[in-house]
Design a protein around this motif. Structure first.
Motif, PDB file in Angstrom:
ATOM      1  N   ASP A 153      -8.238  10.101  -2.238  1.00 19.18           N
ATOM      2  CA  ASP A 153      -7.963   9.383  -3.478  1.00 19.18           C
ATOM      3  C   ASP A 153      -8.092   7.887  -3.241  1.00 19.18           C
ATOM      4  O   ASP A 153      -8.138   7.413  -2.108  1.00 19.18           O
ATOM      5  CB  ASP A 153      -6.571   9.734  -4.016  1.00 19.18           C
ATOM      6  CG  ASP A 153      -5.461   9.319  -3.072  1.00 19.18           C
ATOM      7  OD1 ASP A 153      -5.067   8.141  -3.109  1.00 19.18           O
ATOM      8  OD2 ASP A 153      -5.008  10.171  -2.277  1.00 19.18           O
ATOM      9  N   ARG A 154      -8.147   7.149  -4.329  1.00 15.52           N
ATOM     10  CA  ARG A 154      -8.476   5.728  -4.241  1.00 15.52           C
ATOM     11  C   ARG A 154      -7.479   4.954  -3.388  1.00 15.52           C
ATOM     12  O   ARG A 154      -7.868   4.149  -2.532  1.00 15.52           O
ATOM     13  CB  ARG A 154      -8.539   5.124  -5.650  1.00 15.52           C
ATOM     14  CG  ARG A 154      -8.906   3.658  -5.672  1.00 15.52           C
ATOM     15  CD  ARG A 154      -9.035   3.150  -7.101  1.00 15.52           C
ATOM     16  NE  ARG A 154      -9.396   1.746  -7.131  1.00 15.52           N
ATOM     17  CZ  ARG A 154      -9.565   1.047  -8.261  1.00 15.52           C
ATOM     18  NH1 ARG A 154      -9.421   1.651  -9.438  1.00 15.52           N
ATOM     19  NH2 ARG A 154      -9.892  -0.229  -8.205  1.00 15.52           N
ATOM     20  N   THR A 155      -6.188   5.201  -3.610  1.00 13.16           N
ATOM     21  CA  THR A 155      -5.164   4.463  -2.871  1.00 13.16           C
ATOM     22  C   THR A 155      -5.210   4.784  -1.386  1.00 13.16           C
ATOM     23  O   THR A 155      -5.140   3.889  -0.537  1.00 13.16           O
ATOM     24  CB  THR A 155      -3.768   4.785  -3.433  1.00 13.16           C
ATOM     25  OG1 THR A 155      -3.737   4.471  -4.822  1.00 13.16           O
ATOM     26  CG2 THR A 155      -2.699   3.973  -2.708  1.00 13.16           C
ATOM     27  N   THR A 156      -5.334   6.079  -1.073  1.00 16.90           N
ATOM     28  CA  THR A 156      -5.375   6.483   0.329  1.00 16.90           C
ATOM     29  C   THR A 156      -6.628   5.966   1.009  1.00 16.90           C
ATOM     30  O   THR A 156      -6.576   5.511   2.157  1.00 16.90           O
ATOM     31  CB  THR A 156      -5.307   8.016   0.434  1.00 16.90           C
ATOM     32  OG1 THR A 156      -4.136   8.481  -0.234  1.00 16.90           O
ATOM     33  CG2 THR A 156      -5.270   8.449   1.890  1.00 16.90           C
ATOM     34  N   ARG A 157      -7.754   6.017   0.332  1.00 16.40           N
ATOM     35  CA  ARG A 157      -9.000   5.540   0.928  1.00 16.40           C
ATOM     36  C   ARG A 157      -8.932   4.034   1.214  1.00 16.40           C
ATOM     37  O   ARG A 157      -9.405   3.562   2.252  1.00 16.40           O
ATOM     38  CB  ARG A 157     -10.186   5.847   0.016  1.00 16.40           C
ATOM     39  CG  ARG A 157     -11.519   5.367   0.617  1.00 16.40           C
ATOM     40  CD  ARG A 157     -12.710   5.793  -0.206  1.00 16.40           C
ATOM     41  NE  ARG A 157     -13.933   5.295   0.399  1.00 16.40           N
ATOM     42  CZ  ARG A 157     -14.555   5.859   1.426  1.00 16.40           C
ATOM     43  NH1 ARG A 157     -14.064   6.960   1.960  1.00 16.40           N
ATOM     44  NH2 ARG A 157     -15.660   5.326   1.912  1.00 16.40           N
ATOM     45  N   GLN A 158      -8.333   3.279   0.285  1.00 13.51           N
ATOM     46  CA  GLN A 158      -8.216   1.837   0.516  1.00 13.51           C
ATOM     47  C   GLN A 158      -7.350   1.546   1.729  1.00 13.51           C
ATOM     48  O   GLN A 158      -7.678   0.692   2.548  1.00 13.51           O
ATOM     49  CB  GLN A 158      -7.634   1.158  -0.720  1.00 13.51           C
ATOM     50  CG  GLN A 158      -7.540  -0.360  -0.595  1.00 13.51           C
ATOM     51  CD  GLN A 158      -6.936  -1.005  -1.827  1.00 13.51           C
ATOM     52  OE1 GLN A 158      -6.271  -0.354  -2.609  1.00 13.51           O
ATOM     53  NE2 GLN A 158      -7.173  -2.299  -1.998  1.00 13.51           N
ATOM     54  N   MET A 159      -6.248   2.267   1.861  1.00 19.31           N
ATOM     55  CA  MET A 159      -5.373   2.076   3.012  1.00 19.31           C
ATOM     56  C   MET A 159      -6.089   2.441   4.310  1.00 19.31           C
ATOM     57  O   MET A 159      -6.019   1.715   5.304  1.00 19.31           O
ATOM     58  CB  MET A 159      -4.111   2.918   2.831  1.00 19.31           C
ATOM     59  CG  MET A 159      -3.027   2.713   3.880  1.00 19.31           C
ATOM     60  SD  MET A 159      -3.198   3.784   5.318  1.00 19.31           S
ATOM     61  CE  MET A 159      -3.008   5.390   4.560  1.00 19.31           C
ATOM     62  N   THR A 205      -1.762  -7.309   1.959  1.00 24.19           N
ATOM     63  CA  THR A 205      -0.963  -6.523   1.010  1.00 24.19           C
ATOM     64  C   THR A 205       0.196  -7.315   0.420  1.00 24.19           C
ATOM     65  O   THR A 205       0.809  -6.862  -0.551  1.00 24.19           O
ATOM     66  CB  THR A 205      -0.404  -5.270   1.709  1.00 24.19           C
ATOM     67  OG1 THR A 205       0.370  -5.656   2.858  1.00 24.19           O
ATOM     68  CG2 THR A 205      -1.525  -4.347   2.151  1.00 24.19           C
ATOM     69  N   GLU A 212       0.837  -1.191   0.000  1.00 23.41           N
ATOM     70  CA  GLU A 212       0.000   0.000   0.000  1.00 23.41           C
ATOM     71  C   GLU A 212       0.873   1.243   0.000  1.00 23.41           C
ATOM     72  O   GLU A 212       1.973   1.271   0.550  1.00 23.41           O
ATOM     73  CB  GLU A 212      -0.893  -0.002   1.234  1.00 23.41           C
ATOM     74  CG  GLU A 212      -1.969  -1.070   1.179  1.00 23.41           C
ATOM     75  CD  GLU A 212      -2.823  -1.040   2.421  1.00 23.41           C
ATOM     76  OE1 GLU A 212      -2.397  -0.436   3.404  1.00 23.41           O
ATOM     77  OE2 GLU A 212      -3.903  -1.632   2.402  1.00 23.41           O
ATOM     78  N   LYS A 213       0.340   2.275  -0.603  1.00 24.02           N
ATOM     79  CA  LYS A 213       1.083   3.528  -0.695  1.00 24.02           C
ATOM     80  C   LYS A 213       1.425   4.042   0.694  1.00 24.02           C
ATOM     81  O   LYS A 213       0.556   4.165   1.555  1.00 24.02           O
ATOM     82  CB  LYS A 213       0.234   4.547  -1.445  1.00 24.02           C
ATOM     83  CG  LYS A 213       0.901   5.913  -1.599  1.00 24.02           C
ATOM     84  CD  LYS A 213      -0.032   6.855  -2.320  1.00 24.02           C
ATOM     85  CE  LYS A 213       0.585   8.241  -2.445  1.00 24.02           C
ATOM     86  NZ  LYS A 213      -0.334   9.190  -3.116  1.00 24.02           N
ATOM     87  N   ASN A 214       2.699   4.323   0.920  1.00 20.26           N
ATOM     88  CA  ASN A 214       3.149   4.821   2.221  1.00 20.26           C
ATOM     89  C   ASN A 214       3.024   6.339   2.232  1.00 20.26           C
ATOM     90  O   ASN A 214       3.811   7.047   1.607  1.00 20.26           O
ATOM     91  CB  ASN A 214       4.600   4.399   2.475  1.00 20.26           C
ATOM     92  CG  ASN A 214       5.066   4.839   3.849  1.00 20.26           C
ATOM     93  OD1 ASN A 214       4.273   5.261   4.681  1.00 20.26           O
ATOM     94  ND2 ASN A 214       6.363   4.736   4.082  1.00 20.26           N
ATOM     95  N   CYS A 253      -6.990  10.134   7.673  1.00 19.78           N
ATOM     96  CA  CYS A 253      -8.075   9.201   7.380  1.00 19.78           C
ATOM     97  C   CYS A 253      -9.406   9.545   8.039  1.00 19.78           C
ATOM     98  O   CYS A 253     -10.466   9.399   7.410  1.00 19.78           O
ATOM     99  CB  CYS A 253      -7.672   7.789   7.816  1.00 19.78           C
ATOM    100  SG  CYS A 253      -6.223   7.109   6.974  1.00 19.78           S
TER     101      CYS A 253
END
Length: 594
Positions: free
Chosen positions: A546-552, A265, A211-213, A509
């Motif tokens: 954004d999609r990546t942040t929301r998923q994390m 992940t 996941e995006k850090n 978040c």
């Protein structure tokens, strides 16, 4: 008379000619068809008996029956079946009086258990162990007869390569490409080798990106802070084979979420309950057949086991590799029982008591040891570890129990020092600090918490004597491990870094910056199970991520039941999951509190 005779003769002649014609037709047809076998008695009986056409099965009826069977799976005893059957889920259940359980847990046989189950050093048959509270050492051999306690197992807290000294499994022929994804590599080798991180995977493999850090590095070498990289050096290899004994009401849901995210992940495999259930055959002793996809004909192939179970090491060892890291978490029995009384208010011992004080003042009135859910109200941690929660153990047998648990588990954490526990776990597993950052899950609103008097506290300690012994002992060994492997100063630095990262994530978040009461949870998919008289808090995510942040962020706040279902669908896409409440919970007070 003559006329009548003539008519009769003509009729007979006509009948004869008709029969002859039929006979000639039959003979002529013999050349064009095959001779059929004579019908059996059963066939003749079926022909003579009128048959009713069976109606086509109703799809709704089939669905209802499947739901009923799934529910029965969690509420009834498993059928006895052959342990060697690959397709049969059922295996002989282990109950309190089972001979295998007695041989594993009773004090008289702990010596034999130690001699046969202690992991042997790859270089020889001796294992050097250290007595707690003593500076002397001793060697336990296969022929030894003394019960030895491992204060510090041979696998040190400093993480080592799990695959060292382990013979690698045979691999299938390589695919006709130079690179492959990690999931494809798992399939190519049949999921049979220990999958670690970078150094444990083939050089041609490209693991999926994590996941995006979005966290900044907190602290530098100059100010004495810590970064998210492992502190044990470049030789440290992250552990990926893990067994977590999920103890009730001990912040274990938060630890479970950490394990879920780490494995999810990295496409690691989980030992999930069959049919999407929420626990591994709890409250009965764990049996390997309770794991979806387990086969006695295959080597252990799972990476992480972390669902509720009543611990039974021989069966766990059939599912998990022998290099697995075993750990659990303990909570002060005073806090645990106060929480259990609110959450498990429907248990037989608590249902008729107006308060915890009333229950403790007259336990003989409310508590019956023979009730199937009595473990909720007495020595719950002892029960989860596989021991008799109603046992009247002597001081000697209590010490034997503590020594056996120390020999089976690599690390015991403490709920009251959760951040310190996560730092110590990170060190033991050789993970990054980012891997153990979390939000508190399955926590209660303060309005449902009770203040306890000193008299009530003493009664709780006396009533839960075995749990108190567990907690006192492993609380001491917990700080001994910190002093031995990290030191208090470095631990404080790591804890500060962990809390700073958590605060950063909360600002990124969470809409309210923290948890909210159940009625304010906007997304039903993020709503935790409401049970008993407790109000379980949840979270709302900020809009516009954004999609990546929301998923994390969503993974951080997803409750255990929803996350477990997601992993089940990911790992077994051909199967469907029927939503259900945990079957081991009491029936009363099964409603959503708002």
């Amino acid at each position: 008379m003559c006329k009548l005779t003539r008519i009769w003769i003509n009729n007979c002649r006509c009948n004869f000619e008709q029969n002859q014609l039929r006979l000639e037709e039959n003979r002529a047809s013999e050349n064009s068809i095959q001779v059929q076998r004579s019908p059996t008695y059963a066939q003749l009986l079926r022909k003579s008996t009128p048959q009713k056409r069976e109606p086509r099965p109703d799809p709704a009826e089939k669905k209802r029956l499947a739901t009923k069977l799934n529910t029965a799976f969690n509420k009834t005893k498993l059928l006895a079946a052959s342990l060697g059957s690959e397709e049969e889920f059922s295996q002989k259940p282990f109950v309190e009086g089972d001979k295998r359980v007695q041989a594993h847990h009773t004090a008289k046989r702990l010596r034999d258990w130690w001699n046969h189950s202690t992991p042997k050093d790859p270089g020889g048959d001796q294992v050097v162990v250290t007595f707690a509270g003593d500076q002397t050492s001793a060697a336990a051999t296969k022929d030894g007869h003394s019960l030895i306690k491992v204060a510090e197992p041979t696998r040190r807290i400093a993480a080592e390569d799990q695959t060292a000294h382990v013979k690698g499994p045979e691999r299938r022929p390589s695919l006709n490409r130079t690179t492959m994804t990690q999931s494809e590599a798992f399939s190519a080798v049949g999921d049979r080798r220990p999958v670690g991180m970078a150094s444990a995977t083939p050089t041609t493999m490209k693991p999926p990106p994590p996941e995006k850090n979005i966290l900044t590095k907190v602290g530098t070498a100059k100010d004495g802070g810590s970064t998210s990289s492992p502190s044990q050096g470049s030789t440290c290899v992250p552990k990926t084979h893990i067994v977590f004994l999920k103890v009730h009401k001990s912040a274990s849901s938060t630890v479970m979420n950490i394990l879920f995210r780490f494995g999810d992940t990295r496409n690691l495999s989980f030992a999930l309950p069959r049919n999407g259930a929420s626990q591994l055959y709890y409250p009965r002793y764990f049996t390997a057949g309770a794991v979806q996809g387990f086969s006695p004909k295959k080597d252990p192939q799972f990476h992480i086991m972390c669902h509720h179970m009543r611990f039974f090491k021989p069966e766990v060892a059939r599912v998990m590799p022998n290099t697995s890291f075993y750990f659990s978490i303990l909570r002060n029995p005073i806090h645990l029982m106060e929480s259990a009384f609110a959450y498990y208010k429907g248990a037989s011992a608590f249902a008729k008591a107006n308060s915890l004080e009333e229950f403790l003042n007259d336990t003989s009135k409310f508590y019956k040891a023979s009730n199937g859910d009595s473990y909720y109200s007495k020595n719950l941690m002892t029960f989860d570890f596989g021991y008799n929660h109603n046992g009247n153990f002597s001081a000697k047998n209590v010490q034997l129990m503590l020594r056996a648990i120390e020999a089976q588990f690599d690390l015991l954490l403490i709920t009251e020092y959760f951040d310190e526990s996560m730092v110590l776990l990170k060190e033991a597993l050789c993970w990054d600090l980012d891997d153990v950052v979390s939000f508190r899950l399955n926590t209660r609103d303060n309005s449902t918490k009770s203040h306890l008097s000193k008299d009530t506290i003493e009664k709780i300690k006396s009533w839960n004597k075995l749990d108190w012994e567990l907690y006192v002992h492993f609380n001491r060994t917990f700080w001994e491990k910190i002093d031995r492997h990290m030191g208090r100063e470095r631990m404080q630095q790591e804890v500060r870094s962990l809390r700073q990262k958590r605060d950063q994530l909360a600002k990124i978040c969470l809409q309210e910056g923290g948890s909210v009461v159940p009625k304010k949870i906007a997304d039903p998919s993020l709503a935790p199970l409401q049970y008993g008289k407790a109000k379980i808090l949840g979270y709302n995510l900020k809009p516009g991520l954004d999609r990546t942040t929301r998923q994390m962020c969503q993974h951080l706040v997803t409750p255990e039941l929803q996350y477990s279902s997601l992993l089940y669908r990911k790992q077994f896409p051909q199967k469907t999951v029927t939503p259900r409440n945990p079957a081991h919970l009491p029936r009363l007070y099964n409603h959503r509190v708002v």
